[in-house]
Design a protein around this motif. Sequence first.
Motif, mmCIF file in Angstrom:
data_model
loop_
_atom_site.group_PDB
_atom_site.id
_atom_site.type_symbol
_atom_site.label_atom_id
_atom_site.label_comp_id
_atom_site.label_asym_id
_atom_site.label_seq_id
_atom_site.Cartn_x
_atom_site.Cartn_y
_atom_site.Cartn_z
ATOM 1 N N UNK A 139 -35.965 33.560 -9.660
ATOM 2 C CA UNK A 139 -35.350 32.270 -9.015
ATOM 3 C C UNK A 139 -34.777 31.410 -9.311
ATOM 4 N N UNK A 140 -35.381 30.611 -9.544
ATOM 5 C CA UNK A 140 -34.379 29.553 -10.671
ATOM 6 C C UNK A 140 -33.648 29.476 -11.622
ATOM 7 N N UNK A 141 -33.914 30.016 -12.191
ATOM 8 C CA UNK A 141 -32.911 30.559 -13.259
ATOM 9 C C UNK A 141 -31.181 31.183 -12.615
ATOM 10 N N UNK A 142 -31.606 31.831 -11.421
ATOM 11 C CA UNK A 142 -30.107 32.424 -10.983
ATOM 12 C C UNK A 142 -29.725 31.851 -10.256
ATOM 13 N N UNK A 143 -30.109 30.259 -9.588
ATOM 14 C CA UNK A 143 -29.703 29.812 -9.016
ATOM 15 C C UNK A 143 -29.437 28.663 -9.144
ATOM 16 N N UNK A 144 -30.261 27.676 -10.746
ATOM 17 C CA UNK A 144 -29.446 27.319 -11.834
ATOM 18 C C UNK A 144 -29.177 27.059 -12.373
ATOM 19 N N UNK A 145 -28.697 28.770 -13.063
ATOM 20 C CA UNK A 145 -28.050 29.304 -13.375
ATOM 21 C C UNK A 145 -26.187 29.170 -13.393
ATOM 22 N N UNK A 146 -25.665 29.037 -11.910
ATOM 23 C CA UNK A 146 -25.139 29.321 -10.879
ATOM 24 C C UNK A 146 -24.679 27.955 -10.554
ATOM 25 N N UNK A 147 -25.281 27.036 -10.529
ATOM 26 C CA UNK A 147 -25.005 25.799 -10.336
ATOM 27 C C UNK A 147 -23.910 25.194 -12.007
ATOM 28 N N UNK A 148 -24.676 25.581 -12.929
ATOM 29 C CA UNK A 148 -24.545 25.667 -14.196
ATOM 30 C C UNK A 148 -23.128 25.423 -13.789
ATOM 31 N N UNK A 149 -23.168 27.216 -13.504
ATOM 32 C CA UNK A 149 -21.421 26.942 -14.715
ATOM 33 C C UNK A 149 -20.304 26.603 -12.684
ATOM 34 N N UNK A 150 -20.441 26.513 -12.115
ATOM 35 C CA UNK A 150 -19.769 26.045 -10.916
ATOM 36 C C UNK A 150 -19.190 24.364 -11.551
ATOM 37 N N UNK A 151 -20.898 23.877 -11.839
ATOM 38 C CA UNK A 151 -20.520 22.136 -12.818
ATOM 39 C C UNK A 151 -19.101 22.472 -13.619
ATOM 40 N N UNK A 152 -19.805 22.809 -14.623
ATOM 41 C CA UNK A 152 -18.886 23.456 -15.834
ATOM 42 C C UNK A 152 -17.840 24.215 -15.968
ATOM 43 N N UNK A 157 -12.528 18.815 -11.796
ATOM 44 C CA UNK A 157 -11.374 18.750 -10.452
ATOM 45 C C UNK A 157 -13.041 17.681 -10.040
ATOM 46 N N UNK A 158 -14.165 17.859 -10.630
ATOM 47 C CA UNK A 158 -14.884 16.471 -10.052
ATOM 48 C C UNK A 158 -14.751 15.404 -10.239
ATOM 49 N N UNK A 159 -14.662 15.323 -11.906
ATOM 50 C CA UNK A 159 -14.385 14.237 -12.859
ATOM 51 C C UNK A 159 -12.939 12.659 -12.199
ATOM 52 N N UNK A 160 -12.149 13.598 -11.912
ATOM 53 C CA UNK A 160 -11.223 13.477 -11.058
ATOM 54 C C UNK A 160 -11.111 12.966 -9.796
ATOM 55 N N UNK A 161 -12.556 13.051 -9.155
ATOM 56 C CA UNK A 161 -12.963 12.744 -7.295
ATOM 57 C C UNK A 161 -13.624 11.952 -7.777
ATOM 58 N N UNK A 162 -14.771 11.723 -9.121
ATOM 59 C CA UNK A 162 -15.846 10.272 -8.949
ATOM 60 C C UNK A 162 -13.991 9.649 -8.959
ATOM 61 N N UNK A 163 -13.554 9.908 -10.043
ATOM 62 C CA UNK A 163 -13.351 8.161 -11.367
ATOM 63 C C UNK A 163 -11.641 7.768 -9.647
ATOM 64 N N UNK A 164 -10.719 8.996 -8.848
ATOM 65 C CA UNK A 164 -9.610 8.375 -8.612
ATOM 66 C C UNK A 164 -8.862 9.687 -7.019
ATOM 67 N N UNK A 165 -9.765 9.871 -6.227
ATOM 68 C CA UNK A 165 -9.841 10.876 -5.099
ATOM 69 C C UNK A 165 -8.556 10.478 -4.905
ATOM 70 N N UNK A 166 -7.504 9.570 -4.503
ATOM 71 C CA UNK A 166 -6.519 9.384 -4.107
ATOM 72 C C UNK A 166 -5.117 10.355 -5.085
ATOM 73 N N UNK A 167 -5.545 9.348 -6.590
ATOM 74 C CA UNK A 167 -4.670 10.557 -7.558
ATOM 75 C C UNK A 167 -5.121 12.523 -6.906
ATOM 76 N N UNK A 168 -6.299 12.321 -6.908
ATOM 77 C CA UNK A 168 -6.390 14.487 -7.374
ATOM 78 C C UNK A 168 -5.653 14.547 -5.701
ATOM 79 N N UNK A 169 -5.827 13.704 -4.501
ATOM 80 C CA UNK A 169 -5.239 14.691 -3.817
ATOM 81 C C UNK A 169 -3.920 14.203 -3.536
ATOM 82 N N UNK A 170 -2.934 13.532 -4.675
ATOM 83 C CA UNK A 170 -1.600 13.633 -5.099
ATOM 84 C C UNK A 170 -1.073 14.414 -5.605
#
Length: 292
Positions: A139-152, A157-170
């Motif tokens: 269970x840990x491996x499946x959920x953790x692997x899925x979350x890590x895959x999406x993050x990578x 997108x996540x980086x742009x959201x962290x630094x400049x969400x306005x530019x991400x929307x633009x």
Amino acid sequence: MSPHELLVVPMGYGFMVRALAATVTAAAVCAVLSCWLVLIGWSLMGDAVSHAVLPGVVLAYVVGVPFALGAAVFGFLAVALIGVVRDTSRVKEDAAIGIVFSTLFALGLVLISVTPSQVDLHHVVFGNLLGVDRADLVQITAIGGAALLVLLLKRRDFTLYAFDPVHAHAIGLNPRLIGAALLGLLALTCVVALQVVGVVLVVAMLIIPGSTAHLLTDRLGRMLVIAPALSVCASVVGLYLSYHLNTASGGMVVLVQGAVFLLAYLFGPRHGVLGRRVAAIRSARTPPPPAG
């Protein structure tokens, strides 16, 4: 004690092998997510979600479904409730977070106290790393692997959201959707980590690695390498120390991660307290370049 006794003998036990695999998985996914939580300023949100999953775990036991399902449901519920309280009242986000997570955590403690159980549900609060069985590990491996895959895959997108969400929307991205995705990944990651270190210490695994890496580099790309590397190493060291010193495994894992942060805080080459002083002294001693 010989190196063989120190490193090899503990791995002769099945529970230690499972504990090692679980802690490495949880440390890696928590550390990667930690980088964005630190940059966005969602440390308190991580604390909220990690505590709010407790009643879900208890109710999952009562109903007879996997703990992870109940934890995930209440993790998403906590995020939704925080948003509702924040958006429909005068209560600010930090207060909404405190209200929701403390109330849900208290509900979980009450449910534990009134639920007859042959399972020690207090392990959910304080962790039971050495008690991870094969089903938990899958269970840990499946959920953790899925979350890590999406993050990578969605790191840009996540980086742009962290630094400049306005530019991400633009440029056509939906900041609200990206934020919701991060919160969903936060809930899933809490499910992974709570089975390793328990509800109380999940927030440490979600915040310490990213904060440590942030003291060592100014580039997110390097943070995404440094944070999981340090977190995994600290977790392995903590697991071995808990075995040889006969201490709580989850607590020792977090304690070693805290010690690594302290070293970075003191001796970081650019942002460490002592590192800055050494750099200032060297700069003062360096003669100025000749004029003309």
